[in-house]
Design an enzyme around this catalytic site. Structure first.
Site, PDB file in Angstrom:
ATOM      1  CD  GLU A 166      49.864 -36.481  93.169  1.00 38.98           C
ATOM      2  OE1 GLU A 166      50.126 -37.526  92.648  1.00 38.98           O
ATOM      3  OE2 GLU A 166      49.420 -35.199  92.526  1.00 38.98           O
ATOM      4  CG  HIS A 169      25.799 -54.516 102.820  1.00 38.54           C
ATOM      5  ND1 HIS A 169      25.098 -55.040 103.765  1.00 38.54           N
ATOM      6  CD2 HIS A 169      25.342 -53.095 102.979  1.00 38.54           C
ATOM      7  CE1 HIS A 169      23.644 -54.542 104.072  1.00 38.54           C
ATOM      8  NE2 HIS A 169      23.916 -53.166 103.847  1.00 38.54           N
ATOM      9  CE  LYS A 193      55.529 -39.453  86.523  1.00 38.59           C
ATOM     10  NZ  LYS A 193      55.481 -37.853  86.733  1.00 38.59           N
TER      11      LYS A 193
HETATM   12  O1  PA5 Z   1      48.549 -32.873  91.004  1.00 32.67           O
HETATM   13  C1  PA5 Z   1      49.393 -33.052  90.250  1.00 32.67           C
HETATM   14  O2  PA5 Z   1      50.412 -32.352  90.069  1.00 32.67           O
HETATM   15  C2  PA5 Z   1      49.529 -34.327  89.667  1.00 32.67           C
HETATM   16  O3  PA5 Z   1      48.699 -35.515  89.881  1.00 32.67           O
HETATM   17  C3  PA5 Z   1      49.364 -34.258  87.859  1.00 32.67           C
HETATM   18  O4  PA5 Z   1      48.286 -33.790  87.842  1.00 32.67           O
HETATM   19  C4  PA5 Z   1      49.572 -35.564  87.174  1.00 32.67           C
HETATM   20  O5  PA5 Z   1      50.710 -36.108  87.490  1.00 32.67           O
HETATM   21  C5  PA5 Z   1      49.482 -35.394  85.765  1.00 32.67           C
HETATM   22  O6  PA5 Z   1      50.544 -34.637  85.074  1.00 32.67           O
HETATM   23  P1  PA5 Z   1      50.507 -33.805  83.991  1.00 32.67           P
HETATM   24  O7  PA5 Z   1      49.184 -32.906  83.849  1.00 32.67           O
HETATM   25  O8  PA5 Z   1      51.767 -32.793  83.925  1.00 32.67           O
HETATM   26  O9  PA5 Z   1      50.414 -34.701  82.727  1.00 32.67           O
END
Ligand code: PA5
Length: 446
Positions: free
Chosen positions: A285, A306, A420
């Protein structure tokens, strides 16, 4: 301390090429330290370990104690960075069969809000129906659909089973100080709550209450975890030659520029499976944007030799492998001798299981290197809270540096919004009327 071995990235990348990157890595480090990098309002993780105060740890532990006393099971509701860090540390530290045996001393820690599987949620609520359970609701934005859906179900069930008064005691919120539905709900219901600092993004938040509270509830030593991270934070201030996270970042970058676009994180301890999931999110990410980034993949070995072993040994040569090796297992188990030796394994009699595992690791490393897969080895002494703390900060720091080398903003995730928007449009969420119309037309619906 985390030990890094880069000798086997050669011949694809020679040691001199990694050294040549030293000046660029130092510049990257400077831009993090001086807050001049893109996304500089999310640099709170950089010196987070050293800023953690004993009073804060005491508050987390006191809250954990309430949950431990009042609950047989605690459900951690969260997704992405609000889930993976706690899951990774708890899985790495707990008995592999905790879910079966329970030890009576620690509540069972369960996770929800990280998927929308109806069966998963139905089976979870069925399991909880006979349990004294509590909930830790974790969401920085306080609006994430997966987490909010699970929390709505869990809150209702907890109140129905335990009464509103007790539910108030055993539901804890970890969210933004002011914004979001999770904050509104926590304040209105009077839940104990913790704030996720504004300047710490989800995937860098395991050393905030997001990770620390669930880990403490599970009965693990959060002070040792933090101490490990603090010690690694100190090494990040060392010159390049003594700075493993900087060197790891440089090696990754050098490999990437030579066409090694996929990094496979391998472990030889099944307990590290979720550490790899956390690592994948951290790197994926953070750096997968603007058409750039190493694709982070993972395997559990020897299990996946495997299944994926063939591909790694012989498939397209666009990969490199990073192995996390644990030097000392917690237990000692010897292979017995057998008079009949029907299985032909008497040559292993008297040897530790770990010795066989280590030879599998070494043999695999040599085979993969021979097959043209550059190999990075990261060794930690033991799988305990202290060394996991080191590993966490090591990877966070390396990720921060590598994103500067790539020239991407490590701390945003604009790509996550696309699904989303479509999902809300399809579900007819208020405010998405135009998108609903457009998506229906696209799908050929009226
Ligand atoms: O690293 C990040 O920012 C994301 O992966 C968030 O942790 C994830 O989308 C969850 O978001 P939130 O904590 O706002 O629910």
């Amino acid at each position: 301390m985390v030990k890094l071995d880069l000798t086997k990235v050669a011949p694809v990348v020679e040691a001199a090429e990694i050294k040549e990157l030293c000046a660029r890595v130092e510049k990257a480090q400077e831009s993090l330290e001086q807050g001049t990098c893109p996304g500089n309002d999310y640099l709170g993780w950089l010196h987070l370990p050293s800023s953690i105060m004993p009073e804060f740890i005491a508050e987390v532990k006191a809250t954990a104690e309430v949950l431990r006393k009042e609950c047989e099971a605690v459900v951690v509701a969260g997704i992405g960075g609000s889930y993976l860090g706690a899951k990774a540390v708890i899985e790495a530290l707990q008995n592999s069969f905790q879910w079966l045996t329970g030890d009576g001393k620690n509540p069972v820690i369960l996770f929800a809000g990280n998927n929308i599987g109806e069966d998963y949620l139905a089976e979870l609520t069925a399991y909880l129906s006979t349990k004294r359970f509590g909930v830790i609701n974790i969401s920085k934005s306080g609006t994430t659909t997966e987490t909010a859906l699970a929390f709505r179900l869990l809150k209702r069930q907890c109140e129905e089973q335990r009464g509103k008064e007790t539910a108030r005691k055993v539901i804890v919120a970890i969210t933004d100080a002011k914004r979001g539905a999770a904050r509104t709900c926590a304040d209105k219901e009077g839940y104990k709550s913790f704030v996720i600092p504004d300047n710490v993004g989800g995937r860098f938040s395991v050393l905030t209450p997001v990770g620390l509270l669930p880990i403490a509830v599970a009965g693990f030593d959060i002070e040792a975890l933090v101490r490990g991270a603090q010690d690694m934070e100190k090494t990040a201030a060392q010159p390049f030659e003594e700075n493993p996270s900087a060197q790891y970042a440089a090696a990754r970058y050098a490999l990437y520029t030579k066409g090694k676009k996929i990094e496979i994180l391998a472990n030889y301890q099944p307990k590290l499976h979720f550490m790899a999931e956390w690592w994948k999110q951290l790197f994926g990410e953070s750096e997968g944007k603007d058409g750039k980034g190493i694709y982070p993949a993972s395997v559990d070995l020897t299990t996946d030799l495997h299944s994926m072993g063939q591909w790694i040994q012989d498939g397209e040569r666009s990969i490199f492998e990073t192995v996390i090796s644990v030097e000392q297992p917690e237990h000692k188990l010897l292979f017995p001798s057998d008079e009949e030796n029907l299985d032909g394994l008497n040559f292993l009699a008297g040897k530790r299981v770990d010795e066989v595992n280590k030879m599998a690791e070494l043999g695999t490393q040599l085979a993969h290197v021979d097959g043209g897969v550059p190999n990075i080895r990261i060794a930690i002494e033991r799988l305990d809270a202290y060394h996991l703390g080191q590993l966490i900060y090591f990877f966070e720091r390396a990720c921060g540096i590598h994103c500067q080398l790539l020239g991407v903003n490590a701390f945003n995730q604009p790509g996550v919004e696309a699904y989303k928007k479509n999902m809300f449009a399809l579900l007819g969420k208020p405010g998405y009327e135009a998108e609903t119309k457009a998506i229906k037309a696209r799908l050929g619906e009226a």
